[in-house]
Design a protein around this motif. Structure first.
Motif, PDB file in Angstrom:
ATOM      1  N   ASN A  21      10.764 -17.096  20.499  1.00 45.70           N
ATOM      2  CA  ASN A  21      10.762 -18.065  19.404  1.00 45.70           C
ATOM      3  C   ASN A  21      11.743 -17.897  18.668  1.00 45.70           C
ATOM      4  N   MET A  57       0.577 -34.710  17.450  1.00 43.70           N
ATOM      5  CA  MET A  57       1.080 -33.280  17.246  1.00 43.70           C
ATOM      6  C   MET A  57       1.848 -32.633  18.233  1.00 43.70           C
ATOM      7  N   ASP A  58       2.964 -33.036  18.706  1.00 46.26           N
ATOM      8  CA  ASP A  58       3.448 -32.849  19.686  1.00 46.26           C
ATOM      9  C   ASP A  58       4.800 -31.377  19.561  1.00 46.26           C
ATOM     10  N   ASN A  59       3.932 -30.583  18.737  1.00 41.33           N
ATOM     11  CA  ASN A  59       4.637 -29.190  18.358  1.00 41.33           C
ATOM     12  C   ASN A  59       4.153 -28.071  19.057  1.00 41.33           C
ATOM     13  N   ARG A  60       4.931 -27.007  18.970  1.00 43.98           N
ATOM     14  CA  ARG A  60       4.547 -25.949  19.792  1.00 43.98           C
ATOM     15  C   ARG A  60       3.362 -25.145  19.118  1.00 43.98           C
ATOM     16  N   TYR A  61       2.949 -25.560  17.947  1.00 44.19           N
ATOM     17  CA  TYR A  61       1.833 -25.040  17.509  1.00 44.19           C
ATOM     18  C   TYR A  61       0.594 -25.685  17.547  1.00 44.19           C
ATOM     19  N   SER A  62       0.584 -27.066  18.058  1.00 46.15           N
ATOM     20  CA  SER A  62      -0.291 -27.876  18.051  1.00 46.15           C
ATOM     21  C   SER A  62      -1.516 -27.418  18.590  1.00 46.15           C
ATOM     22  N   GLN A 115      -1.121 -23.072   9.352  1.00 50.05           N
ATOM     23  CA  GLN A 115       0.052 -22.975  10.064  1.00 50.05           C
ATOM     24  C   GLN A 115       1.360 -22.738   9.133  1.00 50.05           C
ATOM     25  N   GLU A 144      12.885 -19.520  16.037  1.00 53.00           N
ATOM     26  CA  GLU A 144      12.964 -20.257  14.874  1.00 53.00           C
ATOM     27  C   GLU A 144      12.453 -19.023  13.453  1.00 53.00           C
ATOM     28  N   GLU A 197      -3.391 -27.268  10.016  1.00 58.76           N
ATOM     29  CA  GLU A 197      -2.003 -27.552   9.282  1.00 58.76           C
ATOM     30  C   GLU A 197      -1.614 -26.599   8.223  1.00 58.76           C
TER      31      GLU A 197
END
Ligand SMILES: [Zn+2]
Length: 338
Positions: free
Chosen positions: A93, A1-6, A19, A95, A16
């Motif tokens: 952010n 889980m290498d994402n910004r919300y991990s 999220q 996105e 998940e």
């Protein structure tokens, strides 16, 4: 889980699924001063898909001590808060969808912004707007999180239409001392605590964790080390004009909306024309130059005279700083702009 919300997804009440839910939600923040800045930043970092921010003010030097989204340059250039906030938030952010409106909210304008709003957050500094939010929330069934702070003291409460008492019902327990940030000051930890509670509540509402929602009215004084929670669940009043059996939504009535009001005790009078006016600010600048030093940006014009400062917004709203007398404000208004 290498994402910004991990790290947030590892937190099991969100996970998940939560999220993904946050990504689909829309939060409206009314007022991006100290509280609104703090909530906006936290929600944008948390990945709430769509954020709408509204505010009527521009950035001033006295804001920088606690309004975390703003910089010296914003104050120097008198950038409207929502514009400065949006720029900063979008850099945090990229996105997400962020909508910014320079507005002194009345209920009609607010109504136009409520489409698909899931939660509203109170970032205002006055009860007129809060009661309007309260009525809109009841009428359109949108939960909202009340918050206020002053000095080292703060308060917050989560209002869910149909489930909890509303702000109107709670009036009895709320202190109304007439104090403002401009008379007794404020320290930023008080802001951060209220905003932290507001954001936590918003996240619970957005991911649907009803059980976790705080049911009490919370107040604290971070300097005096005091913390109180008041059980208000039974305070819902069937006769309440905002949330009772026969609601009239009194704060949405046109006649309750002041067109001429004194801003938050800060040595300023705000005037809103009763008919919409659209100024050509550049033309107005040359007209006002004889009266004082002019500063102009795409959103507003400021004219500093020896005795007071007049700020004119494109939508016709005028704030006169340095006076408190309404009659005097009116006469300045008619002399310069009438
Ligand atoms: Zn009520």
């Amino acid at each position: 889980m290498d994402n910004r919300y991990s790290r947030q997804q590892l937190f099991s009440p969100i996970g998940e699924n939560g999220q993904q839910l946050l990504r689909e939600k829309h939060v409206l923040i009314i007022g991006v001063g100290a509280l609104g800045s703090a909530s906006a930043e936290a929600l944008v970092r948390a990945g709430v898909g769509k954020l709408t921010i509204i505010d009527r003010d521009y950035v001033e030097w006295s804001n920088l001590q606690r309004q975390q989204l703003y910089t010296e340059q914003d104050a120097q250039e008198k950038v409207p808060k929502v514009i400065a906030a949006k720029n900063r938030l979008q850099r945090i952010n990229s996105e997400l969808e962020i909508n910014a409106f320079i507005l002194d909210a009345d209920s009609e304008q607010l109504f136009g912004l409520l489409e698909d709003v899931d939660v509203m957050i109170d970032g205002t500094d006055n009860f007129d707007v809060r009661f309007m939010m309260n009525d809109l929330a009841q009428k359109y069934q949108i939960p909202w999180v009340y918050g206020s702070c002053i000095s080292s003291y703060g308060a917050t409460y989560t209002i869910v239409p149909g489930k909890t008492p509303c702000l109107h019902c709670l009036l009895k327990v709320m202190p109304n001392t007439g104090m403002t940030c401009d008379t007794v000051g404020i320290i930023s930890p008080a802001v951060q605590i209220v905003a932290a509670y507001q954001v936590a509540e918003a996240l619970k509402l957005l991911v649907g964790d009803e059980e976790a929602r705080r049911k009490s009215y919370l107040t604290f004084d971070v300097w005096k080390n005091q913390h109180y929670e008041i059980n208000v669940e039974k305070m819902r009043n069937d006769e309440c004009p905002s949330c009772g059996h026969n609601p009239t939504y009194p704060y949405l009535a046109y006649e309750n909306q002041t067109k001429l009001d004194i801003l938050c005790g800060r040595d300023a009078v705000q005037i809103r024309p009763s008919q919409p006016v659209h100024y050509n600010l550049e033309q107005l600048a040359s007209q006002l130059r004889p009266y004082g030093e002019i500063q102009l940006n795409p959103y507003l014009l400021s004219c500093q005279t020896p005795d007071y400062r007049v700020v004119v917004f494109q939508d016709g709203r005028v704030v006169i700083h340095g006076i408190q007398d309404i009659q005097q404000a009116k006469s300045i208004y008619y002399r310069l702009l009438g």
